[in-house]
Scaffold this active site. Sequence first.
Site, PDB file in Angstrom:
ATOM      1  N   PHE A   1      19.769   2.722  29.231  1.00 58.85           N
ATOM      2  CA  PHE A   1      18.846   1.610  29.491  1.00 58.85           C
ATOM      3  C   PHE A   1      18.460   0.859  28.222  1.00 58.85           C
ATOM      4  O   PHE A   1      18.043  -0.287  28.275  1.00 58.85           O
ATOM      5  CB  PHE A   1      17.567   2.127  30.178  1.00 58.85           C
ATOM      6  CG  PHE A   1      16.561   2.727  29.229  1.00 58.85           C
ATOM      7  CD1 PHE A   1      15.660   1.927  28.535  1.00 58.85           C
ATOM      8  CD2 PHE A   1      16.521   4.103  28.987  1.00 58.85           C
ATOM      9  CE1 PHE A   1      14.757   2.478  27.636  1.00 58.85           C
ATOM     10  CE2 PHE A   1      15.628   4.658  28.098  1.00 58.85           C
ATOM     11  CZ  PHE A   1      14.739   3.840  27.422  1.00 58.85           C
TER      12      PHE A   1
ATOM     13  N   LYS B   1      29.369   0.872  34.316  1.00 56.37           N
ATOM     14  CA  LYS B   1      28.247   1.384  35.131  1.00 56.37           C
ATOM     15  C   LYS B   1      27.009   1.331  34.230  1.00 56.37           C
ATOM     16  O   LYS B   1      26.752   2.222  33.435  1.00 56.37           O
ATOM     17  CB  LYS B   1      28.562   2.841  35.543  1.00 56.37           C
ATOM     18  CG  LYS B   1      27.918   3.310  36.821  1.00 56.37           C
ATOM     19  CD  LYS B   1      26.401   3.260  36.842  1.00 56.37           C
ATOM     20  CE  LYS B   1      25.719   4.330  36.049  1.00 56.37           C
ATOM     21  NZ  LYS B   1      24.255   4.118  35.919  1.00 56.37           N
TER      22      LYS B   1
ATOM     23  N   GLU C   1      20.607   1.955  35.748  1.00 58.72           N
ATOM     24  CA  GLU C   1      19.971   1.398  36.947  1.00 58.72           C
ATOM     25  C   GLU C   1      18.570   0.841  36.649  1.00 58.72           C
ATOM     26  O   GLU C   1      17.976   0.171  37.471  1.00 58.72           O
ATOM     27  CB  GLU C   1      19.929   2.438  38.072  1.00 58.72           C
ATOM     28  CG  GLU C   1      19.176   3.727  37.775  1.00 58.72           C
ATOM     29  CD  GLU C   1      20.020   4.793  37.050  1.00 58.72           C
ATOM     30  OE1 GLU C   1      20.759   4.439  36.103  1.00 58.72           O
ATOM     31  OE2 GLU C   1      19.911   5.972  37.423  1.00 58.72           O
TER      32      GLU C   1
ATOM     33  N   SER D   1      21.685  10.206  26.987  1.00 59.95           N
ATOM     34  CA  SER D   1      21.019  11.385  26.438  1.00 59.95           C
ATOM     35  C   SER D   1      22.025  12.525  26.247  1.00 59.95           C
ATOM     36  O   SER D   1      23.081  12.554  26.902  1.00 59.95           O
ATOM     37  CB  SER D   1      19.888  11.814  27.368  1.00 59.95           C
ATOM     38  OG  SER D   1      20.423  12.074  28.649  1.00 59.95           O
TER      39      SER D   1
ATOM     40  N   CYS E   1      18.434   4.529  19.670  1.00 57.50           N
ATOM     41  CA  CYS E   1      19.053   5.782  19.237  1.00 57.50           C
ATOM     42  C   CYS E   1      19.120   5.854  17.725  1.00 57.50           C
ATOM     43  O   CYS E   1      19.362   6.911  17.157  1.00 57.50           O
ATOM     44  CB  CYS E   1      20.452   5.906  19.812  1.00 57.50           C
ATOM     45  SG  CYS E   1      21.535   4.624  19.182  1.00 57.50           S
TER      46      CYS E   1
ATOM     47  N   GLU F   1      13.673  14.761  20.981  1.00 55.54           N
ATOM     48  CA  GLU F   1      13.833  13.302  20.915  1.00 55.54           C
ATOM     49  C   GLU F   1      12.779  12.705  21.843  1.00 55.54           C
ATOM     50  O   GLU F   1      12.863  12.875  23.065  1.00 55.54           O
ATOM     51  CB  GLU F   1      15.232  12.881  21.384  1.00 55.54           C
ATOM     52  CG  GLU F   1      15.409  11.377  21.296  1.00 55.54           C
ATOM     53  CD  GLU F   1      16.715  10.851  21.877  1.00 55.54           C
ATOM     54  OE1 GLU F   1      17.197  11.389  22.888  1.00 55.54           O
ATOM     55  OE2 GLU F   1      17.245   9.872  21.319  1.00 55.54           O
TER      56      GLU F   1
END
Length: 495
Positions: A148, A172, A175, A225, A280, A380
């Site tokens: 995301f 993909k 969402e 992740s 990240c 994290e």
Amino acid sequence: MKTIPHWINGTYAPIGERTADVTNPATGVVTGAVSLASVDESNAAVAAAAAAFPAWRDTSLARRTQILFAFRELLNARRPELAAIVTAEHGKVLDDALGEITRGQEVVEFACGMPHLLKGAYTENASTNVDVHSKRQSLGPVAIISPFNFPAMVPMWFFPIAIAAGNTVVVKPSEKDPSALNWVAELWKEAGLPDGVFNVLHGDKVAVDALLTHPDIKAVSFVGSTPIAQYVYRTGTAHGKRVQALGGAKNHMVVLPDADLDLAADAAVNAGFGSAGERCMAISALVAVGDIADGLVERIASRTSTLRVGDGVRGCDMGPLVTAAHRDKVAGYIDAGEAAGATIVVDGRGVTADADANGFFLGPTLFDHVTPDMSIYTDEIFGPVLAVIRVDTYDEALTLINSNEFGNGTAIFTNDGGAARRFENEVEVGMVGINVPVPVPMAYYSFGGWKNSLFGDSHAHGMEGVNFYTRGKVVTSRWQEPSHGGINLGFPQNS
Ligand code: NAD
């Protein structure tokens, strides 16, 4: 409320039976319903990519490159539209959204050089009348599964190179912020890309599993992740695909006693709280070496308290977190850090944001005296929480980083070239900054971490990206007079 359907074979598919809400994080308002693909819908996207592959593979490099250039021009001209979509679903401020598009566009520009990048080697007369040449060929339909936090840039690390190299693609996206890639799909069509070469499949685990196990998908690029990256790597490779799976991070910034503390404080604030820490490559652990910690923390605190938090369209420094659940999870880490005995220097809980009351806001939070056993250090957090760890020596700082499970990015701030050089060599991390807090490589280098930050042996974009999306072939040919060379059952030897 808008619907966000799949984009398959150059057009929108009917909205699926299963959908998920898409929310504007700055207002808390549900703005859309995104299709969550079934196995059948996933298979339809792969079928479109498979059907488009032979013609796209055989399209001349000249034509493919022209389409890449056209896409680049359209993207460059219309990037504010894409930035607005990113801000509306992710929450990051508009400037930051434009920044991610710029970094993605750089990969498009790199991929425009594909004719040069695909050139092979040629050896004339390797043996008498025998010539050898190498070439790299496309793979087929490939899948890209993205997180995301960079809905535009992360997919763009991959698809420009995959497409320019002659593959077809099923992306993909997350969402949580799916609309950016539908906009991108329409742009590809306008640029002249044939239908079926670029497909967008929305969904969750059902779609991901369908892609990972589909026999026609030849390669998978994943970013997300660490637990899911590991799962994707294992499942994809078990089904015979090449997989690059980029995972999570805990990035350390080391500040040595001779560093310029004002520069280091600016960098820590920018890298710790930019995009609300949902990067990240965000710095989440600041390692202060020696007796500079008090002065450094004071400088970071005074800068942090001036940051304006609010709706990304209102000219603020920092937007909301992506969902209410994520905001609450990050706030839970702040509670845990306080309970564990870390000193909370700036507290982002209860922030007043320049936004609607129902947005998912959390202010920047600074902890001092954090120890390596606390969850605010071990985990994290992926939010605007910066933890300062005090150590006495460079060696302690290095040991801390090298014993961490992650190895995505790191930075050192110093004026000592020898120390920086030693750090660059000794640190077990894939991307290193020297007086640069977020050392994201340029498109013509490759992006990727070490250890639990990447599964597989191929980083994103640059030559590693080109190699990932192509496979090598070596051709040995002989043309001689007379054409018949006689019978010889021995293994060929050079002569
Ligand atoms: P995520 O792992 O939750 O989701 C990533 C993708 O995997 C999404 O498309 C999602 O739909 C899918 N997914 C989620 N759960 C799944 C499951 N059980 N099975 C199959 N697919 C599943 O990650 P996120 O929250 O979207 O993104 C944040 C994470 O991504 C952070 O850990 C961050 O460090 C990481 N990240 C890493 C990099 C990098 O380059 N290493 C870059 C950006 C983000």
